[in-house]
Motif scaffolding. Sequence first.
Motif, PDB file in Angstrom:
ATOM      1  N   ASN A   1      12.811  -0.326   5.694  1.00 60.65           N
ATOM      2  CA  ASN A   1      12.566   0.898   5.520  1.00 60.65           C
ATOM      3  C   ASN A   1      13.058   1.856   4.130  1.00 60.65           C
ATOM      4  N   TYR A   2      13.671   1.046   3.455  1.00 59.77           N
ATOM      5  CA  TYR A   2      13.954   1.626   2.176  1.00 59.77           C
ATOM      6  C   TYR A   2      12.794   1.392   1.429  1.00 59.77           C
ATOM      7  N   TYR A   3      11.963   0.234   1.447  1.00 55.95           N
ATOM      8  CA  TYR A   3      10.751   0.387   0.816  1.00 55.95           C
ATOM      9  C   TYR A   3       9.598   1.327   1.390  1.00 55.95           C
ATOM     10  N   ARG A   4       9.691   1.472   2.718  1.00 59.85           N
ATOM     11  CA  ARG A   4       8.812   2.258   3.368  1.00 59.85           C
ATOM     12  C   ARG A   4       9.082   3.923   2.857  1.00 59.85           C
ATOM     13  N   MET A   5      10.415   4.197   2.807  1.00 55.70           N
ATOM     14  CA  MET A   5      10.571   5.687   2.086  1.00 55.70           C
ATOM     15  C   MET A   5      10.197   5.775   0.792  1.00 55.70           C
ATOM     16  N   SER A   6      10.691   4.553   0.020  1.00 57.25           N
ATOM     17  CA  SER A   6      10.232   4.514  -1.490  1.00 57.25           C
ATOM     18  C   SER A   6       8.821   4.812  -1.498  1.00 57.25           C
ATOM     19  N   ARG A   7       7.921   4.066  -0.901  1.00 61.43           N
ATOM     20  CA  ARG A   7       6.458   4.473  -0.920  1.00 61.43           C
ATOM     21  C   ARG A   7       5.980   5.887  -0.743  1.00 61.43           C
ATOM     22  N   LEU A   8       6.535   6.258   0.624  1.00 64.52           N
ATOM     23  CA  LEU A   8       6.329   7.606   1.123  1.00 64.52           C
ATOM     24  C   LEU A   8       6.484   8.666   0.102  1.00 64.52           C
ATOM     25  N   ILE A   9       7.926   8.422  -0.473  1.00 61.91           N
ATOM     26  CA  ILE A   9       8.194   9.496  -1.705  1.00 61.91           C
ATOM     27  C   ILE A   9       7.337   9.578  -2.886  1.00 61.91           C
ATOM     28  N   SER A  10       6.798   8.125  -3.037  1.00 67.57           N
ATOM     29  CA  SER A  10       6.172   7.970  -4.389  1.00 67.57           C
ATOM     30  C   SER A  10       4.781   8.734  -4.229  1.00 67.57           C
ATOM     31  N   ASN A  11       4.062   8.396  -2.830  1.00 72.29           N
ATOM     32  CA  ASN A  11       2.947   9.275  -2.630  1.00 72.29           C
ATOM     33  C   ASN A  11       2.866  10.659  -2.554  1.00 72.29           C
TER      34      ASN A  11
END
Length: 356
Positions: free
Chosen positions: A140-150
């Motif tokens: 979920n860290y990676y999911r949030m990281s991707r969401l924030i990046s997008n």
Amino acid sequence: MEKFSADILSLTSEAAVMVQRGIITYANPAAVNIAGSDIVGKSPRTIFGDEICGSQATSFVADIPINGTNCIVRVSKHDYGTIIFFSPDANCNSILNEPFLCSMRNCLMLVEFSASQISQAAEDRGDEETLSRVRIISQNYYRMSRLISNANFIVNYEAGTIPCAVSPVNISKICRDILEISKIFAPLPKIYSKLSGSNGDIVVNADRDLIKKLILNLLSNCLLHAQGLTKVVLYLYDLPDSVIISVSDNGKGIEKDDLITVFERYRYSFDLSTMGKGAGLGLTVVRRIAQLHNGTLLLESRPDQGTSVRVSISKHLSPGVNLHASGVGDEVTSAEVLDGLSDCLSSQYFSEKFMD
């Protein structure tokens, strides 16, 4: 039938034209306002381009420039002719802003640090149960990281502050690396490839990081939303003026009524049943990256036959001053793939073994 259809099109506030026998036979006032008063009688190719007019799909949605304005285009083919709707792609007012995203990034850093500390303590104790829970946190860290990046990309795009570092990029190598790394993740449907080009390599002036983001968002969007798929195919075509990056699947496809809103999903609320399938930013990011590379996006989908998303990248971008040898730095890391496909993977892959 022509008069009947024209009467209907005249009532809509959205720009619309009718095409019959290869000629635009009617344009409503909104279409004339965008495309010009002389639009009737022209070939639709002069307005919408070869990619739109050459598609064999009976209905599809695309993102193209018309008279210098980026527009969302919907095409619907009938026995009596083709109807094309189009409207300017206005930027969306959003609660997203840089301070908000910065706060989220700071919180995320603390989550990552805490997770690493718990993981190390659990490894020292041989506590597999705690480690399995930490892997869920890491995913979920990676999911949030991707969401924030997008989200950060969209905010900066709409503010006109996206840095686009153009240099020679080996798109073929980027695709091969992503496919090779994705093979590690067994639960994913098999991703096939068809990468054309001389000697298997296509090198084009582009922004390397944005091209990686584009391809990973295409794959993630497909794997996440294409219900019932068993196969994904990544195509790469080398054309005289552009490179086409395409991701196709054999899933259930998108219903015609839903097709017209696929580019707008992140702007509106959606029900709880879809909240585990991302925020709908992926296609918006892909469209914006294509626009930065003087390209377009076209999405075709047929119920029970699958979906295809094709993105063009222009070959006519000028590289920056600081050039480097083609292929240098075009490698893709497992961390980049984990981030890009984090919504699609099992938590078992978010351990030190794969993240390193």
